[in-house]
Scaffold this motif. Sequence first.
Motif, PDB file in Angstrom:
ATOM      1  N   LEU A  63       0.836  -1.212   0.000  1.00 41.66           N
ATOM      2  CA  LEU A  63       0.000   0.000   0.000  1.00 41.66           C
ATOM      3  C   LEU A  63       0.867   1.257   0.000  1.00 41.66           C
ATOM      4  N   ALA A  64       1.980   1.219   0.727  1.00 46.05           N
ATOM      5  CA  ALA A  64       2.880   2.384   0.755  1.00 46.05           C
ATOM      6  C   ALA A  64       3.366   2.700  -0.662  1.00 46.05           C
ATOM      7  N   MET A  65       3.684   1.650  -1.434  1.00 43.52           N
ATOM      8  CA  MET A  65       4.137   1.870  -2.814  1.00 43.52           C
ATOM      9  C   MET A  65       3.006   2.504  -3.646  1.00 43.52           C
ATOM     10  N   LEU A  66       1.793   1.979  -3.463  1.00 42.88           N
ATOM     11  CA  LEU A  66       0.648   2.513  -4.221  1.00 42.88           C
ATOM     12  C   LEU A  66       0.378   3.967  -3.846  1.00 42.88           C
ATOM     13  N   LEU A  67       0.441   4.269  -2.537  1.00 44.35           N
ATOM     14  CA  LEU A  67       0.128   5.626  -2.078  1.00 44.35           C
ATOM     15  C   LEU A  67       1.147   6.634  -2.575  1.00 44.35           C
ATOM     16  N   LEU A  68       2.394   6.190  -2.717  1.00 43.49           N
ATOM     17  CA  LEU A  68       3.433   7.103  -3.201  1.00 43.49           C
ATOM     18  C   LEU A  68       3.477   7.142  -4.728  1.00 43.49           C
ATOM     19  N   GLY A  69       2.588   6.408  -5.346  1.00 36.80           N
ATOM     20  CA  GLY A  69       2.516   6.436  -6.817  1.00 36.80           C
ATOM     21  C   GLY A  69       3.668   5.728  -7.492  1.00 36.80           C
ATOM     22  N   VAL A  70       4.292   4.786  -6.774  1.00 39.22           N
ATOM     23  CA  VAL A  70       5.410   4.039  -7.377  1.00 39.22           C
ATOM     24  C   VAL A  70       4.814   3.058  -8.381  1.00 39.22           C
ATOM     25  N   GLY A  71       5.415   2.989  -9.559  1.00 39.40           N
ATOM     26  CA  GLY A  71       4.817   2.143 -10.598  1.00 39.40           C
ATOM     27  C   GLY A  71       5.851   1.518 -11.512  1.00 39.40           C
ATOM     28  N   GLU A  72       5.341   1.002 -12.586  1.00 41.00           N
ATOM     29  CA  GLU A  72       6.110   0.248 -13.576  1.00 41.00           C
ATOM     30  C   GLU A  72       7.452   0.927 -13.909  1.00 41.00           C
ATOM     31  N   GLY A 170       9.374   2.886  13.321  1.00 40.96           N
ATOM     32  CA  GLY A 170       8.065   3.164  12.708  1.00 40.96           C
ATOM     33  C   GLY A 170       7.798   4.652  12.589  1.00 40.96           C
ATOM     34  N   SER A 171       8.611   5.470  13.304  1.00 48.52           N
ATOM     35  CA  SER A 171       8.335   6.914  13.283  1.00 48.52           C
ATOM     36  C   SER A 171       9.064   7.628  12.144  1.00 48.52           C
ATOM     37  N   PHE A 172       9.923   6.898  11.419  1.00 48.13           N
ATOM     38  CA  PHE A 172      10.764   7.553  10.414  1.00 48.13           C
ATOM     39  C   PHE A 172      10.141   7.483   9.017  1.00 48.13           C
ATOM     40  N   GLY A 173      10.287   8.587   8.291  1.00 46.58           N
ATOM     41  CA  GLY A 173       9.866   8.605   6.900  1.00 46.58           C
ATOM     42  C   GLY A 173       8.396   8.913   6.704  1.00 46.58           C
ATOM     43  N   ALA A 174       7.978   8.824   5.440  1.00 42.59           N
ATOM     44  CA  ALA A 174       6.605   9.137   5.069  1.00 42.59           C
ATOM     45  C   ALA A 174       5.638   8.131   5.679  1.00 42.59           C
ATOM     46  N   MET A 175       6.048   6.875   5.658  1.00 46.66           N
ATOM     47  CA  MET A 175       5.208   5.784   6.180  1.00 46.66           C
ATOM     48  C   MET A 175       6.137   4.690   6.671  1.00 46.66           C
ATOM     49  N   ALA A 176       5.601   3.825   7.532  1.00 47.25           N
ATOM     50  CA  ALA A 176       6.367   2.649   7.949  1.00 47.25           C
ATOM     51  C   ALA A 176       5.445   1.445   7.969  1.00 47.25           C
ATOM     52  N   GLY A 177       6.053   0.272   7.750  1.00 44.01           N
ATOM     53  CA  GLY A 177       5.310  -0.987   7.798  1.00 44.01           C
ATOM     54  C   GLY A 177       5.694  -1.765   9.040  1.00 44.01           C
ATOM     55  N   LEU A 178       4.689  -2.373   9.675  1.00 45.47           N
ATOM     56  CA  LEU A 178       4.909  -3.222  10.858  1.00 45.47           C
ATOM     57  C   LEU A 178       4.347  -4.603  10.551  1.00 45.47           C
ATOM     58  N   GLY A 192      -0.497  -6.933  10.179  1.00 48.76           N
ATOM     59  CA  GLY A 192       0.501  -5.880  10.045  1.00 48.76           C
ATOM     60  C   GLY A 192      -0.168  -4.533  10.125  1.00 48.76           C
ATOM     61  N   ALA A 193       0.611  -3.493   9.930  1.00 43.58           N
ATOM     62  CA  ALA A 193       0.034  -2.147   9.960  1.00 43.58           C
ATOM     63  C   ALA A 193       0.923  -1.190   9.184  1.00 43.58           C
ATOM     64  N   MET A 194       0.269  -0.152   8.664  1.00 43.13           N
ATOM     65  CA  MET A 194       0.992   0.966   8.075  1.00 43.13           C
ATOM     66  C   MET A 194       0.769   2.141   9.024  1.00 43.13           C
ATOM     67  N   VAL A 195       1.832   2.845   9.381  1.00 46.21           N
ATOM     68  CA  VAL A 195       1.689   4.028  10.237  1.00 46.21           C
ATOM     69  C   VAL A 195       2.251   5.240   9.493  1.00 46.21           C
ATOM     70  N   THR A 196       1.618   6.386   9.724  1.00 41.07           N
ATOM     71  CA  THR A 196       1.986   7.599   8.991  1.00 41.07           C
ATOM     72  C   THR A 196       1.483   8.831   9.757  1.00 41.07           C
ATOM     73  N   ASP A 197       1.992   9.998   9.376  1.00 35.86           N
ATOM     74  CA  ASP A 197       1.466  11.240   9.956  1.00 35.86           C
ATOM     75  C   ASP A 197       0.449  11.901   9.026  1.00 35.86           C
ATOM     76  N   ASP A 198       0.244  11.313   7.863  1.00 31.90           N
ATOM     77  CA  ASP A 198      -0.591  11.938   6.843  1.00 31.90           C
ATOM     78  C   ASP A 198      -2.000  11.341   6.858  1.00 31.90           C
ATOM     79  N   GLU A 200      -4.534  11.852   4.909  1.00 29.88           N
ATOM     80  CA  GLU A 200      -5.066  11.426   3.593  1.00 29.88           C
ATOM     81  C   GLU A 200      -4.546  10.060   3.200  1.00 29.88           C
ATOM     82  N   TRP A 201      -3.239   9.833   3.450  1.00 31.16           N
ATOM     83  CA  TRP A 201      -2.674   8.510   3.133  1.00 31.16           C
ATOM     84  C   TRP A 201      -3.346   7.430   3.979  1.00 31.16           C
ATOM     85  N   ALA A 202      -3.567   7.746   5.261  1.00 30.69           N
ATOM     86  CA  ALA A 202      -4.190   6.746   6.143  1.00 30.69           C
ATOM     87  C   ALA A 202      -5.594   6.410   5.641  1.00 30.69           C
ATOM     88  N   ASP A 203      -6.366   7.449   5.291  1.00 29.96           N
ATOM     89  CA  ASP A 203      -7.726   7.217   4.787  1.00 29.96           C
ATOM     90  C   ASP A 203      -7.695   6.410   3.490  1.00 29.96           C
TER      91      ASP A 203
END
Length: 371
Positions: A63-72, A170-178, A192-198, A200-203
Amino acid sequence: MSRIYLSPPDTGLADQAAINRAFEGGWIAPLGPEVDAFEVELASVTDRSHGVALSSGTAALHLAMLLLGVGEGDRVLVSSLTFSATLNAIRYVGARPVLIDSTPESWNMDPDLLAEALESGEYAVCIPVDIYGQCADYTAIVPLLAKHGVPLVSDAAEALGATHKGEPAGSFGAMAGLSFNGNKIITTSGGGAMVTDDAEWADKARWLSTQARDPAPHYQHSSIGYNYRLSNLLAALGRSQLSDLKRRVDIRRAHNMFYREALGHLPGVEFMPEAPGNRSTFWLTTFTVDPAVAGVDREAVRLHLESLDIEARPVWKPMHLQPVFAECEVFGGAVSARLFEHGLCIPSGSSLTESQRDRVVTEIRSVFGRA
Ligand SMILES: Cc1ncc(COP(=O)(O)O)c(C=O)c1O
């Protein structure tokens, strides 16, 4: 005598009671009050504004890859010394992993090699892994990535409860995976979980992980979604486990100290270092055996333990040596290759008893005694 496992789930009556309470509450569906509360507690323990409870750590990274728009075809910097899940998440979106070797100081991503890679190309994101429960060198990595405008996603799957310079994993960067897989510090059997300060990304992560349903009374979809949400029952287990995080980390650290004292003097044995400023969870206690000095090799130790029903495993085989990732670009490679060749993980779970631990030590010493 029963088998001694590397890192089995550590569960008890309180966990069972928590699941029962959730069951009796009637929220058997994927969503419910336990999920909401677990997310708030996960955000708190990682010093984040938001947590999203998911079915696995791999799902969190995907999901972190998708949210950051990482692609082909995008290039993604990532630690070579990791479990394949980190790279699988990159490949799910068609991106190309660029592997960075470890530094001997922490076995984590080498910031000098990262700097070299950053000078030589364009990257969509960087995923440092907090290996064996020790945070990567974020003091060096964060400014390097900021300088080059590359977002950071931290793979803290093994490191819940660790700190770097007092800041939680988990506190570092745009998002972290647990990860809350069965062998992790806390478990939801799988999760697992994704944690973030954003917000919109969480939603958006919650939306993507529940099949990306558009707001309509009927089932309508204008995006591809995923079935990645953690169930309410498992969130109840996660909450119970999380309430006990400090004890779990303290015990794993105590195992590590004990093993260091009992085995650190053996010829050719070197424990995974804890870099200054880091407080590792020591998710797994690991050390290397230099056969030229020890007179025995890692495999002799592992096979002896296995013959006595004691589980031990080689250190992760780095991704640049994996057949499926053999085509990936790599910066360095010799350090993690050596860690794989000579490194061993030994029983480290928070339910490991003192007598089991003594047995592990006695048997490892006996292999060295025969050298
Ligand atoms: C470093 C690392 N990243 C990612 C994962 C994936 O987590 P999960 O098994 O919950 O998908 C794991 C563990 O399984 C891991 O050790």
